[in-house]
Design a protein around this motif. Structure first.
Motif, PDB file in Angstrom:
ATOM      1  N   PHE A 125      18.432   1.572   2.131  1.00 11.58           N
ATOM      2  CA  PHE A 125      19.098   1.935   0.880  1.00 11.58           C
ATOM      3  C   PHE A 125      20.495   1.338   0.894  1.00 11.58           C
ATOM      4  CE2 PHE A 125      21.331   5.191  -1.870  1.00 11.58           C
ATOM      5  CZ  PHE A 125      20.803   4.703  -3.054  1.00 11.58           C
ATOM      6  N   SER A 126      20.643   0.217   0.206  1.00 13.06           N
ATOM      7  CA  SER A 126      21.915  -0.499   0.204  1.00 13.06           C
ATOM      8  C   SER A 126      22.125  -1.164  -1.147  1.00 13.06           C
ATOM      9  CB  SER A 126      21.932  -1.560   1.313  1.00 13.06           C
ATOM     10  OG  SER A 126      20.932  -2.542   1.071  1.00 13.06           O
ATOM     11  N   ILE A 127      23.327  -1.669  -1.361  1.00 14.58           N
ATOM     12  CA  ILE A 127      23.635  -2.399  -2.590  1.00 14.58           C
ATOM     13  C   ILE A 127      24.499  -3.603  -2.240  1.00 14.58           C
ATOM     14  CG2 ILE A 127      25.631  -0.933  -3.119  1.00 14.58           C
ATOM     15  CD1 ILE A 127      24.962  -1.370  -6.118  1.00 14.58           C
ATOM     16  N   TYR A 128      24.122  -4.772  -2.745  1.00 14.88           N
ATOM     17  CA  TYR A 128      24.810  -6.023  -2.460  1.00 14.88           C
ATOM     18  C   TYR A 128      25.506  -6.559  -3.703  1.00 14.88           C
ATOM     19  CZ  TYR A 128      22.360  -6.615   2.017  1.00 14.88           C
ATOM     20  OH  TYR A 128      21.892  -6.462   3.295  1.00 14.88           O
ATOM     21  N   SER A 129      26.671  -7.145  -3.499  1.00 14.52           N
ATOM     22  CA  SER A 129      27.322  -7.938  -4.536  1.00 14.52           C
ATOM     23  C   SER A 129      26.608  -9.283  -4.596  1.00 14.52           C
ATOM     24  CB  SER A 129      28.803  -8.141  -4.199  1.00 14.52           C
ATOM     25  OG  SER A 129      29.341  -9.214  -4.946  1.00 14.52           O
ATOM     26  N   GLN A 130      26.015  -9.596  -5.741  1.00 10.88           N
ATOM     27  CA  GLN A 130      25.264 -10.842  -5.852  1.00 10.88           C
ATOM     28  C   GLN A 130      26.138 -12.090  -5.668  1.00 10.88           C
ATOM     29  OE1 GLN A 130      21.995 -11.176  -5.745  1.00 10.88           O
ATOM     30  NE2 GLN A 130      21.066 -10.605  -7.691  1.00 10.88           N
ATOM     31  N   ASP A 132       9.532   3.868   1.620  1.00 12.17           N
ATOM     32  CA  ASP A 132       9.389   5.185   2.232  1.00 12.17           C
ATOM     33  C   ASP A 132      10.646   6.039   2.143  1.00 12.17           C
ATOM     34  OD1 ASP A 132      10.750   3.469   3.940  1.00 12.17           O
ATOM     35  OD2 ASP A 132       9.912   4.343   5.763  1.00 12.17           O
ATOM     36  N   VAL A 133      11.653   5.568   1.418  1.00 11.27           N
ATOM     37  CA  VAL A 133      12.898   6.330   1.260  1.00 11.27           C
ATOM     38  C   VAL A 133      12.738   7.379   0.161  1.00 11.27           C
ATOM     39  CG1 VAL A 133      15.212   6.121   0.293  1.00 11.27           C
ATOM     40  CG2 VAL A 133      14.529   4.661   2.174  1.00 11.27           C
ATOM     41  N   GLN A 134      13.227   8.582   0.422  1.00 14.26           N
ATOM     42  CA  GLN A 134      13.241   9.650  -0.578  1.00 14.26           C
ATOM     43  C   GLN A 134      14.671   9.802  -1.112  1.00 14.26           C
ATOM     44  OE1 GLN A 134      11.348  13.330   0.833  1.00 14.26           O
ATOM     45  NE2 GLN A 134      10.396  12.131   2.462  1.00 14.26           N
ATOM     46  N   HIS A 138      14.977   9.535   5.172  1.00 15.18           N
ATOM     47  CA  HIS A 138      14.230   8.394   5.709  1.00 15.18           C
ATOM     48  C   HIS A 138      13.760   8.774   7.105  1.00 15.18           C
ATOM     49  CE1 HIS A 138      14.088   3.842   6.783  1.00 15.18           C
ATOM     50  NE2 HIS A 138      12.978   4.216   6.174  1.00 15.18           N
ATOM     51  N   THR A 139      12.466   8.915   7.275  1.00 20.04           N
ATOM     52  CA  THR A 139      11.910   9.495   8.491  1.00 20.04           C
ATOM     53  C   THR A 139      10.836   8.593   9.081  1.00 20.04           C
ATOM     54  OG1 THR A 139      12.257  11.672   7.482  1.00 20.04           O
ATOM     55  CG2 THR A 139      10.892  11.593   9.475  1.00 20.04           C
ATOM     56  N   HIS A 140      10.900   8.366  10.390  1.00 22.28           N
ATOM     57  CA  HIS A 140       9.896   7.543  11.077  1.00 22.28           C
ATOM     58  C   HIS A 140       9.097   8.336  12.112  1.00 22.28           C
ATOM     59  CE1 HIS A 140      11.091   3.791   9.278  1.00 22.28           C
ATOM     60  NE2 HIS A 140      12.352   3.950   9.664  1.00 22.28           N
ATOM     61  N   ASN A 174       0.831  -1.220   0.000  1.00 20.59           N
ATOM     62  CA  ASN A 174       0.000   0.000   0.000  1.00 20.59           C
ATOM     63  C   ASN A 174       0.860   1.263   0.000  1.00 20.59           C
ATOM     64  OD1 ASN A 174      -2.419  -1.479  -0.009  1.00 20.59           O
ATOM     65  ND2 ASN A 174      -2.416  -1.653   2.225  1.00 20.59           N
ATOM     66  N   ALA A 175       1.701   1.364  -1.021  1.00 23.36           N
ATOM     67  CA  ALA A 175       2.702   2.434  -1.094  1.00 23.36           C
ATOM     68  C   ALA A 175       2.329   3.563  -2.044  1.00 23.36           C
ATOM     69  CB  ALA A 175       4.041   1.837  -1.512  1.00 23.36           C
ATOM     70  N   ALA A 176       1.092   3.600  -2.512  1.00 21.49           N
ATOM     71  CA  ALA A 176       0.717   4.545  -3.571  1.00 21.49           C
ATOM     72  C   ALA A 176       0.915   6.007  -3.173  1.00 21.49           C
ATOM     73  CB  ALA A 176      -0.735   4.314  -3.986  1.00 21.49           C
ATOM     74  N   THR A 177       0.844   6.318  -1.890  1.00 22.99           N
ATOM     75  CA  THR A 177       0.998   7.714  -1.474  1.00 22.99           C
ATOM     76  C   THR A 177       2.456   8.154  -1.395  1.00 22.99           C
ATOM     77  OG1 THR A 177       0.947   7.085   0.870  1.00 22.99           O
ATOM     78  CG2 THR A 177      -1.165   7.688  -0.173  1.00 22.99           C
ATOM     79  N   VAL A 178       3.381   7.194  -1.275  1.00 19.24           N
ATOM     80  CA  VAL A 178       4.791   7.563  -1.109  1.00 19.24           C
ATOM     81  C   VAL A 178       5.652   7.220  -2.323  1.00 19.24           C
ATOM     82  CG1 VAL A 178       4.725   7.395   1.402  1.00 19.24           C
ATOM     83  CG2 VAL A 178       5.297   5.363   0.063  1.00 19.24           C
TER      84      VAL A 178
END
Length: 287
Positions: A164-169, A91-93, A211-213, A14-18
């Motif tokens: 927000f991260s990146i992995y070596s497969q 939710d990350v901008q 990224h805000t909570h 349900n991410a349509a707003t963000v």
């Protein structure tokens, strides 16, 4: 342009707003991405149609089946033809160059399992406490962490964030991929596993997101129940990296000093209440 094939993955509900703002920035970085994937948890809004319109492949996982480990394990398998996979939350901008900078960073380090970006707080939505927490966890300079850093950094050696991260497969597969049954702090689990296997964990301060909570006291309490439960289920992490409480104590005094320096000394009682809620939640989760 990247030297490698890079996939990007977002688990959604349900991410349509963000999503629209995030998808717009991702589309600006499309020349850096080989594939884009959403795995949706049976949303009842327009999440899936928005993602498909932005060029994402879409799959569905039931809410009963979902765990943070399983959905990421599945994403890695779907994007098996990619050299790297970016993990994001809905939710990350993103800032305009965040994706490019994160890719360019990890490509410099052939022994790096994962790199994570810098998180800042949207002060229109967050609080001074969350702002300070981000400063504590996400400094202004890059880091490359290895097993040799454990005596100095303790549990923070294995700190990472799949917001927000990146992995070596290839390295992700070498350490067994994400466990299906882990449903909290999967990023910490994977970083700790990678460090002990001899890989590096990186932090790229130039790959910035908001990224805000804005957790309430109850929210902090409930979140730290999950953290306590995670460490109870995975005692090898603190055995290998040191007690989680040590980093917590450093955070307390760092926040007190920050509030005094910035003239917010009157917020120290509430700060104390927040740390009390975290401590009680953490201890409850351990039993």
């Amino acid at each position: 342009m990247p030297k490698s094939k890079v996939g990007l993955f977002i688990p959604t509900l349900n991410a349509a707003t963000v999503l629209p703002k995030t998808l717009a920035v991702i589309q600006q970085s499309d020349n850096w991405l080989y594939r884009k994937l959403v795995i949706d948890s049976e949303s009842t809004d327009e999440t899936e149609s928005l993602a498909m319109a932005a060029g994402f492949e879409c799959r569905t996982i039931s809410q009963q089946e979902f765990t943070h480990g399983k959905v990421r394990h599945w994403a890695s398998e779907i994007l098996s033809d990619c050299d790297y996979i970016i993990m994001m939350t809905q939710d990350v901008q993103l800032t305009p160059n965040a994706i490019r900078n994160l890719i360019m960073f990890i490509e410099q380090y052939p022994n790096m399992l994962v790199a994570y970006g810098r998180q800042r707080v949207d002060m229109h939505k967050g609080s001074i406490f969350e702002y300070k927490a981000r400063l504590f966890n996400y400094p202004a300079h890059n880091l490359v962490k290895t097993k040799a850093d454990i005596p100095e950094l303790g549990v923070m050696t294995a700190f990472s964030s799949d917001a927000f991260s990146i992995y070596s497969q290839p390295k992700l597969r070498e350490i067994g991929n994400f466990p299906d049954d882990i449903n909290f702090a999967e990023d910490n689990y994977m970083a700790a596993t990678g460090i002990l296997k001899g890989f590096e964990v990186g932090y790229c301060a130039d790959a910035e997101v908001k990224h805000t909570h804005h957790y309430t006291l109850l929210g902090e309490y409930q979140r730290y129940i999950s953290i306590g439960k995670f460490h109870r289920q995975n005692p090898w992490i603190q055995k290998s990296f040191g007690r989680n409480e040590s980093a917590g104590i450093k955070s307390v005094f760092s926040e007190y000093g920050f509030l005094i320096k910035k003239g917010y000394w009157y917020l120290i009682p509430y700060s104390t209440a927040r740390f009390g809620a975290k401590f009680l939640g953490y201890k409850r989760g351990q039993y």
